[in-house]
Design an enzyme around this catalytic site. Structure first.
Site, PDB file in Angstrom:
ATOM      1  N   CYS A  51      70.772   4.496  14.048  1.00 14.21           N
ATOM      2  CA  CYS A  51      71.616   3.293  14.190  1.00 14.21           C
ATOM      3  C   CYS A  51      70.708   2.071  14.279  1.00 14.21           C
ATOM      4  O   CYS A  51      69.812   2.020  15.117  1.00 14.21           O
ATOM      5  CB  CYS A  51      72.472   3.395  15.450  1.00 14.21           C
ATOM      6  SG  CYS A  51      73.240   1.824  15.901  1.00 14.21           S
ATOM      7  N   CYS A  54      71.029   0.380  17.953  1.00 14.04           N
ATOM      8  CA  CYS A  54      70.638   1.047  19.197  1.00 14.04           C
ATOM      9  C   CYS A  54      69.257   0.549  19.658  1.00 14.04           C
ATOM     10  O   CYS A  54      68.417   0.181  18.835  1.00 14.04           O
ATOM     11  CB  CYS A  54      70.617   2.564  18.995  1.00 14.04           C
ATOM     12  SG  CYS A  54      72.230   3.360  19.204  1.00 14.04           S
ATOM     13  N   HIS A 116      75.845   3.198  22.281  1.00 14.19           N
ATOM     14  CA  HIS A 116      76.430   3.308  20.946  1.00 14.19           C
ATOM     15  C   HIS A 116      77.900   3.735  20.995  1.00 14.19           C
ATOM     16  O   HIS A 116      78.678   3.432  20.078  1.00 14.19           O
ATOM     17  CB  HIS A 116      75.628   4.342  20.149  1.00 14.19           C
ATOM     18  CG  HIS A 116      75.992   4.438  18.704  1.00 14.19           C
ATOM     19  ND1 HIS A 116      75.413   3.638  17.735  1.00 14.19           N
ATOM     20  CD2 HIS A 116      76.893   5.229  18.055  1.00 14.19           C
ATOM     21  CE1 HIS A 116      75.934   3.946  16.556  1.00 14.19           C
ATOM     22  NE2 HIS A 116      76.835   4.897  16.719  1.00 14.19           N
ATOM     23  N   ASN A 154      84.371  -7.951  14.230  1.00 20.06           N
ATOM     24  CA  ASN A 154      85.128  -7.074  13.344  1.00 20.06           C
ATOM     25  C   ASN A 154      85.027  -5.703  13.929  1.00 20.06           C
ATOM     26  O   ASN A 154      83.910  -5.201  14.084  1.00 20.06           O
ATOM     27  CB  ASN A 154      84.491  -6.998  11.956  1.00 20.06           C
ATOM     28  CG  ASN A 154      84.784  -8.204  11.127  1.00 20.06           C
ATOM     29  OD1 ASN A 154      85.795  -8.868  11.309  1.00 20.06           O
ATOM     30  ND2 ASN A 154      83.891  -8.494  10.211  1.00 20.06           N
ATOM     31  N   SER A 162      80.658  -2.147   9.598  1.00 28.52           N
ATOM     32  CA  SER A 162      79.761  -1.165   8.993  1.00 28.52           C
ATOM     33  C   SER A 162      79.157  -0.203  10.013  1.00 28.52           C
ATOM     34  O   SER A 162      78.532   0.776   9.645  1.00 28.52           O
ATOM     35  CB  SER A 162      78.647  -1.899   8.249  1.00 28.52           C
ATOM     36  OG  SER A 162      77.968  -2.787   9.131  1.00 28.52           O
ATOM     37  N   HIS A 165      78.496   0.949  16.574  1.00 34.78           N
ATOM     38  CA  HIS A 165      77.801   0.406  17.751  1.00 34.78           C
ATOM     39  C   HIS A 165      78.464  -0.929  18.127  1.00 34.78           C
ATOM     40  O   HIS A 165      78.624  -1.792  17.272  1.00 34.78           O
ATOM     41  CB  HIS A 165      76.310   0.199  17.445  1.00 34.78           C
ATOM     42  CG  HIS A 165      75.504  -0.025  18.680  1.00 34.78           C
ATOM     43  ND1 HIS A 165      74.568   0.871  19.143  1.00 34.78           N
ATOM     44  CD2 HIS A 165      75.530  -1.045  19.583  1.00 34.78           C
ATOM     45  CE1 HIS A 165      74.048   0.410  20.275  1.00 34.78           C
ATOM     46  NE2 HIS A 165      74.613  -0.762  20.557  1.00 34.78           N
ATOM     47  N   HIS A 167      79.400  -4.406  18.622  1.00 36.28           N
ATOM     48  CA  HIS A 167      78.691  -5.648  18.287  1.00 36.28           C
ATOM     49  C   HIS A 167      79.651  -6.665  17.692  1.00 36.28           C
ATOM     50  O   HIS A 167      80.735  -6.323  17.234  1.00 36.28           O
ATOM     51  CB  HIS A 167      77.565  -5.375  17.284  1.00 36.28           C
ATOM     52  CG  HIS A 167      78.060  -5.023  15.907  1.00 36.28           C
ATOM     53  ND1 HIS A 167      78.577  -3.788  15.592  1.00 36.28           N
ATOM     54  CD2 HIS A 167      78.152  -5.764  14.769  1.00 36.28           C
ATOM     55  CE1 HIS A 167      78.945  -3.772  14.322  1.00 36.28           C
ATOM     56  NE2 HIS A 167      78.712  -4.972  13.796  1.00 36.28           N
ATOM     57  N   GLN A 169      79.536 -10.936  15.789  1.00 37.86           N
ATOM     58  CA  GLN A 169      78.676 -11.850  15.040  1.00 37.86           C
ATOM     59  C   GLN A 169      78.965 -13.280  15.448  1.00 37.86           C
ATOM     60  O   GLN A 169      80.033 -13.588  15.994  1.00 37.86           O
ATOM     61  CB  GLN A 169      78.929 -11.694  13.544  1.00 37.86           C
ATOM     62  CG  GLN A 169      78.628 -10.311  13.000  1.00 37.86           C
ATOM     63  CD  GLN A 169      78.597 -10.305  11.477  1.00 37.86           C
ATOM     64  OE1 GLN A 169      78.035 -11.208  10.845  1.00 37.86           O
ATOM     65  NE2 GLN A 169      79.208  -9.306  10.881  1.00 37.86           N
TER      66      GLN A 169
HETATM   67  P1  H2U Z   1      79.486  -5.841  10.686  1.00 36.97           P
HETATM   68  O1  H2U Z   1      79.404  -4.353  10.696  1.00 36.97           O
HETATM   69  O2  H2U Z   1      80.426  -6.403  11.724  1.00 36.97           O
HETATM   70  O3  H2U Z   1      79.718  -6.382   9.323  1.00 36.97           O
HETATM   71  O4  H2U Z   1      78.068  -6.418  11.178  1.00 36.97           O
HETATM   72  C1  H2U Z   1      76.853  -5.857  10.940  1.00 36.97           C
HETATM   73  C2  H2U Z   1      75.921  -6.994  10.615  1.00 36.97           C
HETATM   74  O5  H2U Z   1      74.584  -6.584  10.903  1.00 36.97           O
HETATM   75  C3  H2U Z   1      75.978  -7.358   9.139  1.00 36.97           C
HETATM   76  O6  H2U Z   1      76.300  -8.722   9.016  1.00 36.97           O
HETATM   77  C4  H2U Z   1      73.724  -7.063   9.918  1.00 36.97           C
HETATM   78  C5  H2U Z   1      74.565  -7.074   8.635  1.00 36.97           C
HETATM   79  O7  H2U Z   1      74.120  -8.096   7.786  1.00 36.97           O
HETATM   80  N1  H2U Z   1      72.553  -6.212   9.845  1.00 36.97           N
HETATM   81  C6  H2U Z   1      71.326  -6.706  10.228  1.00 36.97           C
HETATM   82  O8  H2U Z   1      71.212  -7.884  10.551  1.00 36.97           O
HETATM   83  N2  H2U Z   1      70.229  -5.885  10.232  1.00 36.97           N
HETATM   84  C7  H2U Z   1      70.251  -4.573   9.851  1.00 36.97           C
HETATM   85  O9  H2U Z   1      69.253  -3.894   9.920  1.00 36.97           O
HETATM   86  C8  H2U Z   1      71.507  -3.992   9.320  1.00 36.97           C
HETATM   87  C9  H2U Z   1      72.725  -4.843   9.416  1.00 36.97           C
HETATM   88 ZN    ZN Z   2      73.808   2.444  18.068  1.00 41.21          ZN
END
Ligand code: H2U
Ligand code: ZN
Length: 350
Positions: A51, A54, A116, A154, A162, A165, A167, A169
């Protein structure tokens, strides 16, 4: 009008954006032949080696997360906006059918917990309070250089998230996006009309009626708004004046954490599933160019896609895409169902 609102097609206006919505309460009784089964909750371990959120794990691009113990904020490795100067010397839109303008901004990712396997609904209110502090601090810092700071989450694969975990933004932009512009205009109009914030007037109406209230405490109110587009959409409103998140006193942050915890646990109880949604905060824009903040009230929107079960979602298609949003279940019915969930889990008061 009462009878129409309960049983006949009508339109309602979103006081915050000025947009209209078609409500069709008479359709709620039509037969349903879709899926109804609830999928079993899947087991998630508290730490996952691959992940990227994490603690201690490497992210795309090679940076390694620290061994964080509470919340953790970092710059998105794939930002949608670039922190370029230049956009501040914005020449403005050129006009014409091929209009465009340069923009700049900052995209951050906020890990809510090192665990996580948790969601906001699983965290104690103290854990949510720490996240409110991060949202407030980031809003203050990014707001020094950007007129709009959008805090959002989201949640769930259905919303395109995606990674499970926990989180959210934060995107800070060099301009006011369309929702911000609409809410700014409507709240300024409201302030002219009422001599006080539109959402203060609205919160009083909702608290007095109770028809659309989901849960409440002395400081905060969660309602299915009069104009809700999504079946179980909610709006979180302060019952005191506050324009922006950084202005929240510690006691108000604590009461907000309790309210959010109650709201989210109730959401999870609705269909027996970790409830998907997009949520986010709207507060007064920042910077010199944006006018006074008096008309604004801080608030949060929760937009969940689910309609009937863990798997049956509301689609915004057809008439919604081409004409205007439509719903069958009335906001009052949705609020009653969500209130029942609240009563089942904790007797209703947050
Ligand atoms: P969402 O799953 O809510 O879209 O957010 C994950 C965000 O994390 C996504 O915008 C970022 C993606 O660009 N990300 C990173 O900044 N670093 C990473 O190593 C993978 C994902
Ligand atoms: Zn995680």
């Amino acid at each position: 009008m009462e009878a129409i609102l309960r049983g006949a097609p009508h339109r309602r206006r979103n006081a915050l954006t000025g947009e209209w919505l078609l409500v069709s309460p008479h359709r709620a009784a039509r037969p349903w032949q879709g899926q109804v089964e609830i999928p079993p909750a899947e087991y998630r371990p508290p730490y996952v080696a691959d992940c990227y959120l994490c603690p201690g794990n490497p992210r795309a691009g090679g940076v390694r997360n620290p061994d964080y113990r509470g919340t953790y904020v970092f710059d998105n490795d794939f930002p949608s906006l670039l922190d370029t100067e230049g956009a501040s010397a914005n020449p403005g839109p050129a006009g014409g059918p091929l209009d465009a303008e340069p923009v700049s901004g900052v995209c951050r990712v906020v890990c809510f917990s090192p665990r996580h396997d948790l969601t906001l609904a699983d965290m104690p209110p103290e854990g949510i309070e720490a996240i409110i502090d991060v949202w407030a601090d980031e809003t203050a810092t990014l707001g020094r250089r950007h007129p709009w700071v959008q805090v959002f989450e989201n949640k769930g694969p259905m919303m395109g998230c995606s990674n499970p975990h926990p989180h959210g933004q934060i995107w800070a932009t060099s301009y006011l996006p369309k929702e911000a512009l609409a809410e700014d205009a409507r709240q300024r109009e409201g302030f002219e009309q009422y001599g006080r914030p539109l959402l203060e007037v609205y919160a009083e109406i909702e608290a007095a009626s109770g028809d659309r209230v989901v849960t409440a405490n002395d400081d905060w109110l969660a309602v299915v708004p009069w104009w809700a587009m999504w079946p179980y959409e909610t709006l979180v409103l302060p019952r005191f004046r506050v324009a922006r998140m950084p202005e929240l006193a510690p006691v108000r942050r604590a009461s907000l954490a309790r309210l959010l915890s109650a709201l989210l646990r109730g959401y999870d109880a609705l269909f027996g599933v970790s409830f998907p949604y997009s949520m986010g905060w709207h507060g007064a824009p920042s910077g010199d160019a944006v006018g006074d903040t008096e008309p604004w009230q801080l608030h949060a929107h929760f937009y969940p896609p689910l309609l009937r079960s863990a798997t049956v979602r509301k689609f915004m298609v057809g008439f919604e895409m081409l004409a205007e949003p439509q719903r069958d279940l009335t906001p009052e019915q949705a609020a009653e169902i969500l209130r029942d969930c609240q009563n089942r889990i904790h007797g209703g008061r947050a």
